[in-house]
Design an enzyme around this catalytic site. Structure first.
Site, short mmCIF file in Angstrom:
data_model
loop_
_atom_site.label_atom_id
_atom_site.label_comp_id
_atom_site.label_asym_id
_atom_site.label_seq_id
_atom_site.Cartn_x
_atom_site.Cartn_y
_atom_site.Cartn_z
N VAL A 69 27.23 -13.05 -65.48
CA VAL A 69 27.63 -13.38 -66.84
C VAL A 69 28.00 -14.85 -66.90
O VAL A 69 28.30 -15.47 -65.87
CB VAL A 69 28.83 -12.53 -67.33
CG1 VAL A 69 28.44 -11.07 -67.46
CG2 VAL A 69 30.02 -12.70 -66.43
N SER A 70 28.01 -15.40 -68.10
CA SER A 70 28.37 -16.80 -68.30
C SER A 70 29.85 -17.00 -68.04
O SER A 70 30.68 -16.15 -68.39
CB SER A 70 28.03 -17.21 -69.73
OG SER A 70 28.65 -18.46 -70.05
#
Length: 209
Positions: A69-70
């Site tokens: 995920v970012s």
């Protein structure tokens, strides 16, 4: 797929013998050796396996799950858990044995990721037969086909569960676009220049509009 060839030193280290012993075996025809254009010895991995007295295990059903995920996503933990559970369910439906669940909180543009490095180690050691990801960009934002080819050269296939990126991936795409523009503008004009600021701010304003 071409067989992996080891140098004399690598082969001796794996076999636990002195290089002179391997050279002697070569002269006696006890081991199959491949010669390079320059005349150097290269030993096929299958020969080491034969000499070590074992058969390479079947890892075609052993899987590694990779999720990412970012770093700027406020729902990081929840998104990671959803990705993992979805991929675990997929692996179970395929009859795979999941030997590793690897996760990174990082941009898809970042090459140095701790869990991605662990995945490469599993691939290079041929401890898995398949890598499972939710989307292509979870592995890398660019150059997925190169990674796919590299994994394949080690007998590992990549299975992408979902073809299209989720709707909420827009934010991460914007972040990556700004990062790419910033990187190139910095190299062209310098990070402290007015041109750099105008280019980066111009892109941000264009996206905002």
């Amino acid at each position: 797929m071409p067989e992996k060839l080891l140098t004399l030193q690598e082969a001796c280290r794996r076999l636990g013998i002195h290089p002179n012993t391997l050279r002697k075996w070569d002269k006696q025809g006890k081991i199959r050796v491949v010669r390079t254009v320059g005349g150097r010895r290269r030993i096929p991995e299958s020969e080491l396996e034969r000499l070590m007295g074992f058969v390479k295990p079947d890892v075609s059903k052993k899987a590694a799950i990779y999720v990412r995920v970012s770093p700027h996503d406020q729902k990081q933990k929840g998104d990671l858990e959803r990705q993992k559970q979805s991929l675990l369910d997929y692996a179970k439906s395929k009859g795979y044995e999941v030997v590793a669940v690897l996760e990174d909180v990082a941009s898809g543009l970042k090459e140095e990721r701790e869990s991605l490095s662990k995945l490469f180690n599993l691939v290079e050691k041929r401890e898995i037969g398949v890598t499972i990801v939710a989307f292509k960009d979870r592995l890398t934002r660019f150059g997925f086909s190169y990674l796919e080819r590299y994994f394949s050269s080690h007998g590992v296939r990549i299975e992408v569960v979902n073809g299209e990126e989720p709707e909420d991936a827009y934010k991460e795409l914007v972040e990556d676009l700004i990062a790419v523009v910033s990187s190139f503008a910095g190299k062209l004009y310098g990070l402290r220049s007015h041109k750099y600021e105008r280019v980066v701010n111009g892109v941000k304003q264009l996206i905002a509009n």
